[in-house]
Design an enzyme around this catalytic site. Structure first.
Site, PDB file in Angstrom:
ATOM      1  N   GLU A 268       0.811  -1.229   0.000  1.00 22.53           N
ATOM      2  CA  GLU A 268       0.000   0.000   0.000  1.00 22.53           C
ATOM      3  C   GLU A 268       0.842   1.276   0.000  1.00 22.53           C
ATOM      4  OE1 GLU A 268      -3.520   0.147   2.440  1.00 22.53           O
ATOM      5  OE2 GLU A 268      -3.387  -2.001   2.857  1.00 22.53           O
ATOM      6  N   HIS A 270       1.742   4.996  -0.483  1.00 23.11           N
ATOM      7  CA  HIS A 270       0.989   6.252  -0.528  1.00 23.11           C
ATOM      8  C   HIS A 270       1.920   7.400  -0.923  1.00 23.11           C
ATOM      9  CE1 HIS A 270      -3.137   5.268   0.674  1.00 23.11           C
ATOM     10  NE2 HIS A 270      -2.579   4.268   1.339  1.00 23.11           N
ATOM     11  N   GLU A 285       1.860   1.917   3.745  1.00 22.02           N
ATOM     12  CA  GLU A 285       0.909   1.949   4.865  1.00 22.02           C
ATOM     13  C   GLU A 285       1.019   0.718   5.755  1.00 22.02           C
ATOM     14  OE1 GLU A 285      -3.698   3.168   5.821  1.00 22.02           O
ATOM     15  OE2 GLU A 285      -2.982   3.279   3.758  1.00 22.02           O
TER      16      GLU A 285
END
Length: 294
Positions: A268, A270, A285
């Protein structure tokens, strides 16, 4: 594009959620822990440290301020935060309740500018905490990331209005609709040529807009990759995260596009930024910062 090496540096547990990051004036990486209610700091090669906030405040985007401190949004608490390089935290309430501040960037006027996702406003905060809010000419637009343009304006994405906006330091707002419907732009960054680069998370494209509003879109090989954040390095190469594809991508000024798989599945990615060591760093994340080195 050259091959890259990618190294992950754990900075928190999976539940804390490293989200956005930036290089501070002290030569360290500063990052938000959106679910952990903390601001973290990492000097490459050393152990990470962090500064505690209200655990439910949702610190989101972080940026260097004109005063030598780091400034960040508290999405859940409707506040703007400031942390010195020594770790002293100050917080300022945004007047509109439930506004959901998200993006933040230093402006050319010595203030910080931020977006209010749930209130259709752009805000301005001085370094002593005085807030002014500017209503957008649209509703339900979900203004997201914001950055300073070379033309003296602040440029921002309108995630739910499929547009790029510009606000001058005089408060005048201009909107530029995107050619692609349901593109849902999120990240935005300024390039060295005066143009702005942005991600279209729902369309799987990278976009470029000139100060006079001309837009070019670059489809990604994986249109379901969900590009999220974007930054531009010193060579003018555009780097971005593919949140849905578990990759980082690079688009050169010549138009060559390459994507790189992250080592850990489902990490994840970001935020992305150029680090103090000249490498690209992205916030995962799932609990780490990844260093991407050509």
């Amino acid at each position: 594009m050259p091959h890259v090496s990618i190294e992950e540096h754990p900075v928190a547990d999976r539940a804390a959620g490293p989200y956005a990051l930036t290089t501070g004036p002290d030569g360290a990486l500063w990052f938000t822990l959106v679910h952990g209610g903390r601001i973290g700091r990492l000097v490459p090669g050393e152990e990470p440290t962090s500064h505690r906030l209200d655990p439910d405040c949702g610190p989101t985007v972080i940026t260097p301020g004109p005063d030598g401190a780091l400034w960040f949004t508290e999405y859940e608490a409707d506040r703007i935060g400031r942390v010195t390089t020594g770790g002293t935290v100050t917080e300022f309430d945004v007047p509109t309740p439930g506004c959901g501040p998200f993006g933040i960037a230093a402006g050319p006027d010595g203030a910080l500018w931020f977006t209010e996702t749930a209130a259709d406003r752009v805000g301005r905060i001085t370094v002593d905490g005085r807030v002014t809010e500017f209503p957008l000419p649209v509703t339900g637009a979900f203004p997201s990331a914001i950055t300073a343009g070379a033309d003296g304006g602040m440029w921002f994405t309108l995630n739910q209005a499929d547009a790029i906006g510009r606000i001058g330091t005089d408060g005048v707002i201009t909107l530029h609709p995107l050619p692609t419907e349901a593109a849902a732009p999120v990240g935005i960054a300024a390039g060295p040529d005066g143009a702005l680069w942005f991600t279209e998370i729902a369309a799987g494209q990278i976009g470029r807009i000139t100060p006079d509003g001309r837009i070019t879109e670059f489809p990604l090989p994986d249109r379901a990759a969900r590009p999220h954040a974007v930054t531009v390095d010193g060579d003018g190469t555009v780097w971005f995260t593919e949140w849905g594809g578990n990759r980082v991508g690079a688009l050169t000024p010549e138009g060559s596009l390459t994507t790189y798989d992250l080592p850990t599945p489902g990490s994840e990615p970001h935020g992305i930024a150029v680090g103090p060591d000249g490498s690209l760093w992205t916030a995962l994340e799932t609990g780490a910062l990844a260093r991407v080195t050509p």
